[in-house]
Design a protein around this motif. Structure first.
Motif, PDB file in Angstrom:
ATOM      1  N   TRP A   1      56.508  33.838  36.722  1.00  0.00           N
ATOM      2  CA  TRP A   1      55.716  32.611  36.688  1.00  0.00           C
ATOM      3  C   TRP A   1      56.587  31.482  36.150  1.00  0.00           C
ATOM      4  O   TRP A   1      57.716  31.715  35.706  1.00  0.00           O
ATOM      5  CB  TRP A   1      54.451  32.782  35.839  1.00  0.00           C
TER       6      TRP A   1
ATOM      7  N   ASP B   1      52.292  27.366  33.809  1.00  0.00           N
ATOM      8  CA  ASP B   1      51.305  28.177  34.514  1.00  0.00           C
ATOM      9  C   ASP B   1      50.267  28.731  33.539  1.00  0.00           C
ATOM     10  O   ASP B   1      50.479  28.754  32.319  1.00  0.00           O
ATOM     11  CB  ASP B   1      51.971  29.336  35.253  1.00  0.00           C
TER      12      ASP B   1
ATOM     13  N   ARG C   1      41.904  40.053  35.720  1.00  0.00           N
ATOM     14  CA  ARG C   1      40.736  40.180  36.586  1.00  0.00           C
ATOM     15  C   ARG C   1      39.523  40.547  35.721  1.00  0.00           C
ATOM     16  O   ARG C   1      39.674  41.120  34.638  1.00  0.00           O
ATOM     17  CB  ARG C   1      40.965  41.267  37.640  1.00  0.00           C
TER      18      ARG C   1
ATOM     19  N   TRP D   1      48.374  43.358  40.386  1.00  0.00           N
ATOM     20  CA  TRP D   1      46.992  43.147  40.830  1.00  0.00           C
ATOM     21  C   TRP D   1      46.104  42.673  39.687  1.00  0.00           C
ATOM     22  O   TRP D   1      45.243  41.789  39.873  1.00  0.00           O
ATOM     23  CB  TRP D   1      46.449  44.452  41.416  1.00  0.00           C
TER      24      TRP D   1
ATOM     25  N   MET E   1      46.324  37.838  36.919  1.00  0.00           N
ATOM     26  CA  MET E   1      46.182  36.741  37.885  1.00  0.00           C
ATOM     27  C   MET E   1      46.911  35.505  37.359  1.00  0.00           C
ATOM     28  O   MET E   1      46.655  35.040  36.250  1.00  0.00           O
ATOM     29  CB  MET E   1      44.698  36.437  38.121  1.00  0.00           C
TER      30      MET E   1
ATOM     31  N   ARG F   1      48.003  31.550  37.683  1.00  0.00           N
ATOM     32  CA  ARG F   1      47.464  30.293  38.189  1.00  0.00           C
ATOM     33  C   ARG F   1      48.489  29.184  38.019  1.00  0.00           C
ATOM     34  O   ARG F   1      48.999  28.969  36.912  1.00  0.00           O
ATOM     35  CB  ARG F   1      46.191  29.918  37.417  1.00  0.00           C
TER      36      ARG F   1
ATOM     37  N   HIS G   1      51.530  29.463  43.042  1.00  0.00           N
ATOM     38  CA  HIS G   1      50.882  30.759  43.215  1.00  0.00           C
ATOM     39  C   HIS G   1      49.760  30.672  44.245  1.00  0.00           C
ATOM     40  O   HIS G   1      48.963  29.726  44.236  1.00  0.00           O
ATOM     41  CB  HIS G   1      50.310  31.263  41.889  1.00  0.00           C
ATOM     42  N   ASP G   2      49.715  31.668  45.124  1.00  0.00           N
ATOM     43  CA  ASP G   2      48.593  31.793  46.045  1.00  0.00           C
ATOM     44  C   ASP G   2      47.402  32.405  45.306  1.00  0.00           C
ATOM     45  O   ASP G   2      47.501  32.769  44.125  1.00  0.00           O
ATOM     46  CB  ASP G   2      48.983  32.680  47.226  1.00  0.00           C
ATOM     47  N   GLU G   3      46.305  32.560  46.009  1.00  0.00           N
ATOM     48  CA  GLU G   3      45.161  33.247  45.426  1.00  0.00           C
ATOM     49  C   GLU G   3      45.551  34.694  45.099  1.00  0.00           C
ATOM     50  O   GLU G   3      46.377  35.300  45.800  1.00  0.00           O
ATOM     51  CB  GLU G   3      43.981  33.231  46.392  1.00  0.00           C
ATOM     52  N   PRO G   4      45.008  35.269  44.031  1.00  0.00           N
ATOM     53  CA  PRO G   4      45.349  36.657  43.671  1.00  0.00           C
ATOM     54  C   PRO G   4      45.147  37.597  44.852  1.00  0.00           C
ATOM     55  O   PRO G   4      44.149  37.492  45.577  1.00  0.00           O
ATOM     56  CB  PRO G   4      44.383  36.968  42.528  1.00  0.00           C
ATOM     57  N   PRO G   5      46.074  38.525  45.073  1.00  0.00           N
ATOM     58  CA  PRO G   5      45.983  39.407  46.244  1.00  0.00           C
ATOM     59  C   PRO G   5      44.959  40.516  46.069  1.00  0.00           C
ATOM     60  O   PRO G   5      44.613  40.907  44.945  1.00  0.00           O
ATOM     61  CB  PRO G   5      47.397  40.004  46.317  1.00  0.00           C
TER      62      PRO G   5
ATOM     63  N   GLU H   1      47.109  44.149  49.322  1.00  0.00           N
ATOM     64  CA  GLU H   1      47.955  42.996  49.647  1.00  0.00           C
ATOM     65  C   GLU H   1      49.042  42.729  48.609  1.00  0.00           C
ATOM     66  O   GLU H   1      49.833  41.805  48.773  1.00  0.00           O
ATOM     67  CB  GLU H   1      47.072  41.746  49.760  1.00  0.00           C
TER      68      GLU H   1
END
Length: 226
Positions: free
Chosen positions: A35, A39, A44, A204, A207, A209, A213-217, A221
């Motif tokens: 990161w 950030d 999760r 996974w 998370m 942010r 960063h894309d949305e959490p996989p 994924e």
């Protein structure tokens, strides 16, 4: 709980110190940070991690002889069908897929258990705690997901601690693969496959942010290619 991420360079320094202590090769200087400064991080939701643990535990039971009908009934009774990925469902229902890859999830399960405070440590030199099964749903006794959640009383790690362990496993994953490629000796009884599984679970569960960063996989994924 969304919190500011710790300084990624300080975390990386600590990760490299740990690799040096284990006498493992260090990644190249251009090895990317997990990161960036500024950030934010969070875990999760606890119930989502608990559900993933329960599903992985069920799949391992299926690997070692649980009948398909029994597995499906437990998922239905525990209202967890929606938490099973398509490849996992094919394995649960018809035994289709790479049996060995599902068995390897034992270490991912161990890693997620640490995230929820069900395991005291995640030492890269030590195999999965044999007592871990005692903290898992008692499938043979019909313990449902809800009953198990009430029994374990999860105490999730602080997101910054989980992120630091993610960075360490990011570096360990590279180092263990390098050691195995060169035929050298690993520092303990854990191999590169196990380290990769532990990293998978942390990638996974934590998370990130920020602008890069894309949305959490989703579980299937998670990208372990770098």
């Amino acid at each position: 709980m969304l919190v500011a991420a710790p300084d990624p360079r300080e975390v990386r320094e600590a990760s490299l110190d740990e690799l040096s202590r284990l006498r493992l090769p260090l990644p190249p200087t251009q090895f990317p940070l997990v990161w960036e400064p500024g950030d934010e991080i969070e875990l999760r939701p606890t119930v989502e991690i608990e559900a993933r643990i329960a599903v992985l535990h069920l799949i391992l039971a299926r690997c070692f002889g649980m009948p398909a009908q029994t597995a499906m009934s437990w998922l239905l009774d525990s209202h967890l069908v929606d938490m099973v990925t398509p490849p996992e469902w094919q394995f649960v229902v018809g035994g289709k897929g790479d049996h060995r890859s599902f068995v390897l999830h034992h270490d991912a399960l161990f890693s997620l258990s640490w995230v929820l405070g069900l395991s005291k440590q995640l030492d890269p030199t030590i195999p999965v705690d044999e007592r871990l099964v005692e903290r898992m749903p008692y499938l043979a006794g019909g313990e449902t997901f809800g009953q198990w959640r009430a029994r374990i009383l999860a105490a999730p790690q602080h997101p910054a601690d989980a992120a630091a362990l993610l960075d360490l496993h990011y570096c360990l994953d590279w180092a263990y693969l390098e050691v195995e490629k060169s035929g050298q000796r690993l520092p303990g009884l854990v191999d590169a496959n196990a380290i990769g599984q532990r990293r998978w679970a942390l990638e996974w569960a934590v998370m990130l942010r920020g602008p890069y960063h894309d949305e959490p996989p989703g579980w299937e994924e998670v990208d372990l290619s770098t």
